[in-house]
Design a protein around this motif. Sequence first.
Motif, PDB file in Angstrom:
ATOM      1  N   LYS A 155     -31.709  10.546 -41.320  1.00 30.72           N
ATOM      2  CA  LYS A 155     -31.661  10.879 -42.907  1.00 30.72           C
ATOM      3  C   LYS A 155     -31.891   9.949 -43.668  1.00 30.72           C
ATOM      4  CE  LYS A 155     -28.536  13.659 -45.809  1.00 30.72           C
ATOM      5  NZ  LYS A 155     -27.205  14.475 -45.765  1.00 30.72           N
ATOM      6  N   TRP A 156     -31.623   8.678 -43.260  1.00 29.44           N
ATOM      7  CA  TRP A 156     -31.522   7.383 -44.311  1.00 29.44           C
ATOM      8  C   TRP A 156     -32.412   6.205 -44.133  1.00 29.44           C
ATOM      9  CZ3 TRP A 156     -29.140   9.301 -48.327  1.00 29.44           C
ATOM     10  CH2 TRP A 156     -27.897  10.477 -48.157  1.00 29.44           C
ATOM     11  N   SER A 157     -33.176   6.137 -42.872  1.00 23.89           N
ATOM     12  CA  SER A 157     -33.846   4.922 -42.501  1.00 23.89           C
ATOM     13  C   SER A 157     -34.811   4.778 -43.231  1.00 23.89           C
ATOM     14  CB  SER A 157     -34.361   4.893 -41.224  1.00 23.89           C
ATOM     15  OG  SER A 157     -33.027   5.031 -40.221  1.00 23.89           O
ATOM     16  N   VAL A 158     -35.846   5.812 -43.428  1.00 23.55           N
ATOM     17  CA  VAL A 158     -36.962   5.486 -44.292  1.00 23.55           C
ATOM     18  C   VAL A 158     -36.649   5.264 -45.961  1.00 23.55           C
ATOM     19  CG1 VAL A 158     -38.972   6.794 -45.480  1.00 23.55           C
ATOM     20  CG2 VAL A 158     -38.288   7.189 -43.017  1.00 23.55           C
ATOM     21  N   LEU A 159     -35.491   5.930 -46.374  1.00 19.12           N
ATOM     22  CA  LEU A 159     -35.260   5.650 -47.725  1.00 19.12           C
ATOM     23  C   LEU A 159     -34.874   4.148 -47.755  1.00 19.12           C
ATOM     24  CD1 LEU A 159     -35.101   7.262 -50.125  1.00 19.12           C
ATOM     25  CD2 LEU A 159     -32.920   7.850 -49.759  1.00 19.12           C
ATOM     26  N   VAL A 160     -34.271   3.661 -46.854  1.00 23.39           N
ATOM     27  CA  VAL A 160     -33.478   2.234 -47.246  1.00 23.39           C
ATOM     28  C   VAL A 160     -34.680   1.288 -46.936  1.00 23.39           C
ATOM     29  CG1 VAL A 160     -32.303   0.604 -45.673  1.00 23.39           C
ATOM     30  CG2 VAL A 160     -31.315   2.657 -46.217  1.00 23.39           C
ATOM     31  N   ASN A 188     -40.980   7.965 -30.234  1.00 19.60           N
ATOM     32  CA  ASN A 188     -40.390   6.764 -30.377  1.00 19.60           C
ATOM     33  C   ASN A 188     -40.220   6.393 -31.917  1.00 19.60           C
ATOM     34  OD1 ASN A 188     -40.085   5.953 -27.654  1.00 19.60           O
ATOM     35  ND2 ASN A 188     -42.211   5.015 -27.775  1.00 19.60           N
ATOM     36  N   VAL A 189     -41.213   6.701 -32.692  1.00 19.20           N
ATOM     37  CA  VAL A 189     -41.032   6.329 -34.051  1.00 19.20           C
ATOM     38  C   VAL A 189     -40.018   7.511 -34.723  1.00 19.20           C
ATOM     39  CG1 VAL A 189     -42.935   7.591 -35.341  1.00 19.20           C
ATOM     40  CG2 VAL A 189     -42.574   5.426 -35.928  1.00 19.20           C
ATOM     41  N   LEU A 190     -40.199   8.631 -34.401  1.00 24.14           N
ATOM     42  CA  LEU A 190     -39.089   9.514 -35.125  1.00 24.14           C
ATOM     43  C   LEU A 190     -37.778   9.358 -34.640  1.00 24.14           C
ATOM     44  CD1 LEU A 190     -41.261  12.843 -35.446  1.00 24.14           C
ATOM     45  CD2 LEU A 190     -40.626  11.047 -37.379  1.00 24.14           C
ATOM     46  N   ASP A 191     -37.514   9.085 -33.579  1.00 29.92           N
ATOM     47  CA  ASP A 191     -36.204   8.612 -32.999  1.00 29.92           C
ATOM     48  C   ASP A 191     -35.630   7.740 -33.851  1.00 29.92           C
ATOM     49  OD1 ASP A 191     -36.383  10.697 -31.085  1.00 29.92           O
ATOM     50  OD2 ASP A 191     -36.694   9.721 -29.476  1.00 29.92           O
ATOM     51  N   ARG A 192     -36.478   6.788 -34.100  1.00 28.69           N
ATOM     52  CA  ARG A 192     -35.871   5.444 -34.777  1.00 28.69           C
ATOM     53  C   ARG A 192     -35.586   5.628 -36.434  1.00 28.69           C
ATOM     54  NH1 ARG A 192     -36.109   1.085 -30.982  1.00 28.69           N
ATOM     55  NH2 ARG A 192     -37.081   2.117 -29.127  1.00 28.69           N
ATOM     56  N   ILE A 193     -36.719   6.282 -37.140  1.00 33.17           N
ATOM     57  CA  ILE A 193     -36.665   6.380 -38.566  1.00 33.17           C
ATOM     58  C   ILE A 193     -36.540   7.827 -39.079  1.00 33.17           C
ATOM     59  CG2 ILE A 193     -37.656   3.941 -38.836  1.00 33.17           C
ATOM     60  CD1 ILE A 193     -40.155   5.517 -39.350  1.00 33.17           C
ATOM     61  N   GLY A 194     -36.691   8.923 -37.968  1.00 35.23           N
ATOM     62  CA  GLY A 194     -36.742  10.131 -38.585  1.00 35.23           C
ATOM     63  C   GLY A 194     -35.237  10.646 -38.917  1.00 35.23           C
TER      64      GLY A 194
END
Lengths: 115, 115
Positions: A27-32, A19-25
């Motif tokens: 290319k850009w989510s974590v960076l944002v 669940n967590v990787l599907d959402r923020i895994g």
Amino acid sequence: MNKNNLEIYLDADNCPVRNVLDRIGDKWSVLVILLLGDADTLRFNEIHKYIGTISQKMLTVTLKKLEADDLIHREVYPQIPPKVEYNLTERGQSLLPNLKNLVSWANDHMMEMKK
Amino acid sequence: MNKNNLEIYLDADNCPVRNVLDRIGDKWSVLVILLLGDADTLRFNEIHKYIGTISQKMLTVTLKKLEADDLIHREVYPQIPPKVEYNLTERGQSLLPNLKNLVSWANDHMMEMKK
DNA sequence: AATATTAATTACCTTAAGGTAAGTGTCTTA
DNA sequence: TAAGACACTTACCTTAAGGTAATTAATATT
């Protein structure tokens, strides 16, 4: 072996890792998220300029997904040209420490890993 | 805004976020690491059975990548039929707490997120 | 008139991730 | 003699992620 943990990790349809990787895994989510964590509030073009290598398309896609997951808040100012501001929600804030820990782990270990 | 953090996050070629997600942001890596974190030592087919939905191909690909990054250790026993055991390296162990934190964050927040 | 600004959207294309299914080698067991 | 165990490997295919480039709406500026 701890059966409780195993069940948590491996419950296919309800796996927190998935669940967590599907959402923020992506290319850009974590960076944002990290960016908004530091900058508090940023406009679309500010994020775009900071990251530099993200395309407009992917920035809108990324922001929309994060908003749908209630990780960032989107504030539209009804003016022309448009002005839209983004900042972390409480949930986004609560994720921040975890990501920063990952970043500092990366800083400690990534240099030694060969490309 | 903290320039130091920004520089760390955004330094395109040397970005720790990108580095870490490029290596363990795929579909299976984190799951395998968590599994080995709990089980200590597992054989190929044990991991395969635990995860259940991973294909043989993707398990070998995932294990090889994790080994190349020195996150897991691969021990081959020269016998027939072959026996290969996997366990976390020190580096893999050091990553484990970060991933477990992410898992517990996910458990606290993912239920509320709509599919 | 023409151009710039902002935050998107759209069409199109390429690449990479990951799935399926079959095959490999070497020995043991029924 | 055939099948099974084990840890892969290979060929092939589909899907999704993400990139590029053009376009939009409404107004202000030159």
